[in-house]
Write a protein that holds these residues in place. Structure first.
Motif, PDB file in Angstrom:
ATOM      1  N   THR A   4       0.683  -1.282  -0.059  1.00 43.74           N
ATOM      2  CA  THR A   4       0.061  -0.010   0.072  1.00 43.74           C
ATOM      3  C   THR A   4       0.840   1.374   0.046  1.00 43.74           C
ATOM      4  OG1 THR A   4      -0.275   0.066   2.434  1.00 43.74           O
ATOM      5  CG2 THR A   4      -1.969  -1.082   1.263  1.00 43.74           C
ATOM      6  N   THR A   5       2.031   1.353   0.718  1.00 51.77           N
ATOM      7  CA  THR A   5       2.716   2.355   0.832  1.00 51.77           C
ATOM      8  C   THR A   5       3.274   2.884  -0.518  1.00 51.77           C
ATOM      9  OG1 THR A   5       3.665   1.800   3.039  1.00 51.77           O
ATOM     10  CG2 THR A   5       4.990   3.455   1.621  1.00 51.77           C
ATOM     11  N   SER A   6       4.072   1.583  -1.452  1.00 50.43           N
ATOM     12  CA  SER A   6       4.484   1.949  -2.730  1.00 50.43           C
ATOM     13  C   SER A   6       3.314   2.322  -3.661  1.00 50.43           C
ATOM     14  CB  SER A   6       4.903   0.492  -3.287  1.00 50.43           C
ATOM     15  OG  SER A   6       6.172  -0.100  -2.564  1.00 50.43           O
ATOM     16  N   LEU A   7       2.275   1.890  -3.511  1.00 53.49           N
ATOM     17  CA  LEU A   7       0.959   2.407  -4.515  1.00 53.49           C
ATOM     18  C   LEU A   7       0.856   3.648  -4.177  1.00 53.49           C
ATOM     19  CD1 LEU A   7      -1.210  -0.922  -4.369  1.00 53.49           C
ATOM     20  CD2 LEU A   7       0.074  -0.042  -6.353  1.00 53.49           C
ATOM     21  N   LEU A   8       0.764   4.080  -2.981  1.00 57.24           N
ATOM     22  CA  LEU A   8       0.472   5.565  -2.602  1.00 57.24           C
ATOM     23  C   LEU A   8       1.671   6.344  -2.952  1.00 57.24           C
ATOM     24  CD1 LEU A   8      -0.838   5.090   0.977  1.00 57.24           C
ATOM     25  CD2 LEU A   8      -2.204   5.615  -1.021  1.00 57.24           C
ATOM     26  N   ILE A   9       2.741   5.842  -2.987  1.00 57.88           N
ATOM     27  CA  ILE A   9       3.808   6.798  -3.371  1.00 57.88           C
ATOM     28  C   ILE A   9       4.118   6.954  -4.889  1.00 57.88           C
ATOM     29  CG2 ILE A   9       6.561   7.104  -3.326  1.00 57.88           C
ATOM     30  CD1 ILE A   9       6.286   5.966  -0.471  1.00 57.88           C
ATOM     31  N   PHE A  10       3.911   5.802  -5.668  1.00 60.68           N
ATOM     32  CA  PHE A  10       4.200   5.703  -6.970  1.00 60.68           C
ATOM     33  C   PHE A  10       3.225   5.869  -7.947  1.00 60.68           C
ATOM     34  CE2 PHE A  10       8.002   3.699  -4.641  1.00 60.68           C
ATOM     35  CZ  PHE A  10       8.883   4.606  -5.099  1.00 60.68           C
ATOM     36  N   LEU A  11       2.044   5.699  -7.235  1.00 64.13           N
ATOM     37  CA  LEU A  11       0.988   5.850  -8.591  1.00 64.13           C
ATOM     38  C   LEU A  11       0.685   7.237  -8.462  1.00 64.13           C
ATOM     39  CD1 LEU A  11      -2.037   3.520  -7.284  1.00 64.13           C
ATOM     40  CD2 LEU A  11      -0.614   3.199  -9.545  1.00 64.13           C
ATOM     41  N   PRO A  12       0.603   7.659 -10.103  1.00 63.15           N
ATOM     42  CA  PRO A  12       0.422   9.106 -10.031  1.00 63.15           C
ATOM     43  C   PRO A  12      -0.931   9.721  -9.808  1.00 63.15           C
ATOM     44  CG  PRO A  12      -0.221   7.788 -12.183  1.00 63.15           C
ATOM     45  CD  PRO A  12       0.347   6.802 -11.119  1.00 63.15           C
ATOM     46  N   ASN A  13      -0.850  10.973  -9.281  1.00 65.60           N
ATOM     47  CA  ASN A  13      -2.140  11.442  -8.819  1.00 65.60           C
ATOM     48  C   ASN A  13      -2.646  12.215 -10.190  1.00 65.60           C
ATOM     49  OD1 ASN A  13      -1.640  11.372  -6.163  1.00 65.60           O
ATOM     50  ND2 ASN A  13       0.008  12.689  -6.108  1.00 65.60           N
ATOM     51  N   PRO A  14      -3.921  12.410  -9.992  1.00 60.93           N
ATOM     52  CA  PRO A  14      -4.512  12.978 -11.349  1.00 60.93           C
ATOM     53  C   PRO A  14      -4.444  14.756 -11.375  1.00 60.93           C
ATOM     54  CG  PRO A  14      -6.098  11.575 -10.139  1.00 60.93           C
ATOM     55  CD  PRO A  14      -4.950  11.634  -9.327  1.00 60.93           C
ATOM     56  N   VAL A  15      -4.253  15.073 -12.457  1.00 63.51           N
ATOM     57  CA  VAL A  15      -3.805  16.558 -12.800  1.00 63.51           C
ATOM     58  C   VAL A  15      -5.199  17.404 -12.824  1.00 63.51           C
ATOM     59  CG1 VAL A  15      -2.753  18.307 -14.081  1.00 63.51           C
ATOM     60  CG2 VAL A  15      -1.793  15.999 -13.732  1.00 63.51           C
ATOM     61  N   THR A  16      -5.378  18.392 -11.851  1.00 59.27           N
ATOM     62  CA  THR A  16      -6.452  19.406 -11.793  1.00 59.27           C
ATOM     63  C   THR A  16      -5.932  20.638 -11.922  1.00 59.27           C
ATOM     64  OG1 THR A  16      -6.846  19.165  -9.624  1.00 59.27           O
ATOM     65  CG2 THR A  16      -8.159  17.686 -10.877  1.00 59.27           C
TER      66      THR A  16
END
Length: 233
Positions: free
Chosen positions: A22-34
């Motif tokens: 879960t830590t890796s997913l939260l760090i490395f998954l991109p955040n949507p651009v708004t």
């Protein structure tokens, strides 16, 4: 200690490894651009954004179980650090869960959809005010999140660093993570801006890789203790 706790310790070890995921997913998954308020409002339809919120909701649950496994193994040796550290980590875990429940449910299932579907300016403005207020509510919860996580990690680190081998390495890493979290708290909420550059650098180049590794190492350490602790066999 007795072997009736072995299933719990196995669960704690597995949860620590899940916490690394879960830590890796939260760090490395991109955040949507708004780019503006209107595009942010449509995030309630964004699958990636909602997925990360759910991961953030699950994240403290698996990691607090792992921490309680460590607590069980070290409580008698380091009662002060473990009891007080567990209190701070429980504050972190509960607060982060409540923060994500606010964002998942109230913000993205009620306020944002109702803003988009509002049929009058009065209703639209009401929900716009609520959406803006959500940022402040969420940030006040983050205040507790990094405060509790920082002190909890620091205190667990002071206990584990007195162990041998892998435990000592985990302890040193938790000391670093705890200090880093508290430095982040100081820069955000006490306006110590001199910390911005070193803290940003540490989060980007050290924490992002160290934290998942620590979670895996902690899981391995717990599972090893089941085999090496005489009172658990």
């Amino acid at each position: 200690m007795n072997n009736s706790y072995i299933p719990f310790l196995r669960l704690a070890g597995i949860c620590s490894i899940l916490g690394a995921i879960t830590t890796s997913l939260l760090i490395f998954l991109p955040n949507p651009v708004t780019s503006d308020f209107e595009s942010q409002t449509l995030l309630f339809e964004n699958k990636l954004y909602l997925t990360k919120l759910w991961i953030l909701f699950i994240h403290p649950q698996v990691n607090i179980i792992a921490s309680l496994g460590v607590a069980y193994l070290l409580l008698r040796k380091y009662p002060m650090q473990i009891i007080v550290g567990s209190l701070f980590l429980l504050v972190w875990a509960y607060t982060e869960m409540s923060q994500q429940s606010l964002l998942i449910d109230t913000l993205n299932q009620i306020w944002r959809p109702n803003y988009v579907n509002a049929e009058s300016d009065v209703t639209k403005n009401m929900f716009k005010s609520l959406i803006n207020a959500a940022n402040g509510i969420s940030d006040s919860k983050y205040f507790l999140v990094i405060y509790g996580f920082g002190f909890g990690s620091l205190l667990y680190g002071t206990a584990l660093v007195q162990e041998n081998g892998l435990g000592k390495w985990i302890g040193a890493s938790l000391l670093f993570i705890g200090i880093l979290s508290l430095c982040s708290f100081l820069r955000y909420y006490l306006a110590i801006t001199a910390l911005n550059k070193p803290v940003n650098w540490a989060y980007e180049w050290v924490y992002s890789y160290l934290q998942p590794i620590v979670r895996v190492a902690m899981g391995i350490w717990i599972l090893q203790k089941i085999k090496t602790e005489p009172n658990l066999r």
